[in-house]
Design a protein around this motif. Sequence first.
Motif, PDB file in Angstrom:
ATOM      1  N   ARG A  95      34.104  -5.927 -15.106  1.00 34.69           N
ATOM      2  CA  ARG A  95      34.057  -4.967 -14.012  1.00 34.69           C
ATOM      3  C   ARG A  95      35.279  -5.220 -13.129  1.00 34.69           C
ATOM      4  NH1 ARG A  95      28.884  -6.996 -14.974  1.00 34.69           N
ATOM      5  NH2 ARG A  95      27.335  -5.403 -15.540  1.00 34.69           N
ATOM      6  N   THR A 132      25.556  -8.651 -10.992  1.00 35.88           N
ATOM      7  CA  THR A 132      24.175  -8.731 -11.456  1.00 35.88           C
ATOM      8  C   THR A 132      23.554 -10.106 -11.213  1.00 35.88           C
ATOM      9  OG1 THR A 132      24.936  -9.344 -13.683  1.00 35.88           O
ATOM     10  CG2 THR A 132      24.591  -6.998 -13.233  1.00 35.88           C
ATOM     11  N   THR A 136      19.605 -10.887 -11.999  1.00 34.18           N
ATOM     12  CA  THR A 136      19.283 -11.618 -13.225  1.00 34.18           C
ATOM     13  C   THR A 136      19.188 -13.125 -13.031  1.00 34.18           C
ATOM     14  OG1 THR A 136      21.613 -11.872 -13.892  1.00 34.18           O
ATOM     15  CG2 THR A 136      20.475  -9.849 -14.553  1.00 34.18           C
ATOM     16  N   ARG A 140      27.735 -15.345 -15.291  1.00 37.23           N
ATOM     17  CA  ARG A 140      28.492 -14.351 -16.057  1.00 37.23           C
ATOM     18  C   ARG A 140      29.666 -15.036 -16.725  1.00 37.23           C
ATOM     19  NH1 ARG A 140      30.704 -10.724 -19.051  1.00 37.23           N
ATOM     20  NH2 ARG A 140      31.697  -8.870 -18.125  1.00 37.23           N
ATOM     21  N   ARG A 204      36.800  -0.504 -18.867  1.00 33.78           N
ATOM     22  CA  ARG A 204      35.605  -1.217 -19.341  1.00 33.78           C
ATOM     23  C   ARG A 204      34.976  -0.485 -20.519  1.00 33.78           C
ATOM     24  NH1 ARG A 204      31.550  -4.931 -17.896  1.00 33.78           N
ATOM     25  NH2 ARG A 204      29.418  -4.135 -17.819  1.00 33.78           N
ATOM     26  N   ALA A 227      26.591  -6.259 -25.477  1.00 32.63           N
ATOM     27  CA  ALA A 227      25.895  -6.474 -24.206  1.00 32.63           C
ATOM     28  C   ALA A 227      26.200  -7.857 -23.648  1.00 32.63           C
ATOM     29  CB  ALA A 227      24.396  -6.284 -24.391  1.00 32.63           C
ATOM     30  N   ASN A 232      25.829  -7.015 -19.715  1.00 28.46           N
ATOM     31  CA  ASN A 232      24.793  -6.002 -19.603  1.00 28.46           C
ATOM     32  C   ASN A 232      23.551  -6.441 -20.373  1.00 28.46           C
ATOM     33  OD1 ASN A 232      26.114  -4.064 -18.037  1.00 28.46           O
ATOM     34  ND2 ASN A 232      27.046  -3.074 -19.806  1.00 28.46           N
ATOM     35  N   THR A 233      22.455  -5.747 -20.154  1.00 27.19           N
ATOM     36  CA  THR A 233      21.296  -5.921 -21.014  1.00 27.19           C
ATOM     37  C   THR A 233      21.491  -5.036 -22.241  1.00 27.19           C
ATOM     38  OG1 THR A 233      20.084  -4.112 -19.954  1.00 27.19           O
ATOM     39  CG2 THR A 233      19.789  -6.326 -19.034  1.00 27.19           C
ATOM     40  N   VAL A 236      20.874  -1.306 -21.502  1.00 34.69           N
ATOM     41  CA  VAL A 236      21.945  -0.609 -20.792  1.00 34.69           C
ATOM     42  C   VAL A 236      23.096  -0.299 -21.742  1.00 34.69           C
ATOM     43  CG1 VAL A 236      23.713  -0.846 -19.014  1.00 34.69           C
ATOM     44  CG2 VAL A 236      21.364  -1.532 -18.529  1.00 34.69           C
ATOM     45  N   ALA A 237      23.459  -1.285 -22.568  1.00 36.98           N
ATOM     46  CA  ALA A 237      24.544  -1.078 -23.527  1.00 36.98           C
ATOM     47  C   ALA A 237      24.178   0.014 -24.533  1.00 36.98           C
ATOM     48  CB  ALA A 237      24.849  -2.387 -24.249  1.00 36.98           C
ATOM     49  N   HIS A 240      24.433   3.505 -22.879  1.00 33.91           N
ATOM     50  CA  HIS A 240      25.786   3.961 -22.570  1.00 33.91           C
ATOM     51  C   HIS A 240      26.692   4.087 -23.795  1.00 33.91           C
ATOM     52  CE1 HIS A 240      25.561   2.593 -18.061  1.00 33.91           C
ATOM     53  NE2 HIS A 240      24.793   3.629 -18.344  1.00 33.91           N
TER      54      HIS A 240
END
Length: 266
Positions: A95, A132, A136, A140, A204, A227, A232-233, A236-237, A240
Motif C-alpha cells: 500500500r 490492518t 488483525t 505485515r 498494487r 493474499a 490481505n485475507t 478479499v484477494a 478483487h
Amino acid sequence: MSVDEFKKKHLRNWIQKKTTWNHNTQRNVIASVKAAFNFCCKFDDLEANPVAGYEKPTATPRIVAFTPEEEKRLYEGANEAFGQFIKACILTGARPYSELAKITADHVVETPQGMYYLLKARSADGKSGHKTGKKTGKDRRIMLCEEMELMTRKLMLTAPRGSGIPLFRSTHAKQWKRCNCVQHFCVLRKKIGLAKEKSLYAARHTFAKRTLSGYYTGKPVSIEVLAGLMGNTPSVAWRHYAQWADEYNSPLWEALGKKPLKRKVG
C-alpha cells in the motif's frame, strides 16, 4: 435549516442532485455527514444523530492495472524520486501511503532466503503499526524480489539504521504523503496522457495481476499465496483479483467443454 428539522430525506435529496457522484463518492459523503453528527452527539448538546442508520451504497472497487507500456511512460515522465517510488509500489504490491512510504532501514529484515520489510501490528507507543494491524493483530511482511533488494541496499546508504529517515523520499527529501503523492500523480497522469481511472494505487493491482499470471517468474501463484504477499485475507484477494486468476477460471471453462483462452501476461 436547524438540526431538529433535518431528516434523512434531506440528505437523500441532496445526494440525488449530485449526478456526477459515483457510489464510492456517495459512500464517502454519507460517512462524513454521519461522522459529523456523531461528533456533535458526543461532545455537544445534540441528543441523537438525525441520519443514523442511513444506508450507504455498496462500494465499487476500481481494479485496474498498468500495462508494461504505461509503466514505461510513467518512469519516463516522472522525476527520479517519484519514479523510484512508483516502481517500488509495483514490485512489492505494498500500500503506497500506509505501508511503503513509512519504511525506514529499521524495518528491513535480512534472512538466508531473502529480504523483507517488517511492519509491526503495534508500534512501540501502542499505536497501529500498519493499516490492518489494529484489526488483525498480525505483523505485515512485505517480501522483496532481487531488484527491490538491490534498490533497498542502495537507499540504506543514504538512510541508515537508526536515522529514522524513510527510504523512499520526495524531491524535498521528505516522507511521501497521500496529498503530495496524489498531486504528483495527477500532474504525471496528465503529462503522459494516462486514463483518469488509473491512480497510484493501480500499482498494487498491477503487482496482483502480474503475480497471478507469472509475469516475473513464469510461475502463476494461487489467490491464497497472493493474499499473503499483499497482506490481505484470501476472501478479499478473491473478491478483487479472481478475474486474473486463470488457475481458478480455467477449470470452469473446461467443465463446459471449452478451451480457455491463454491470457497475455502483464
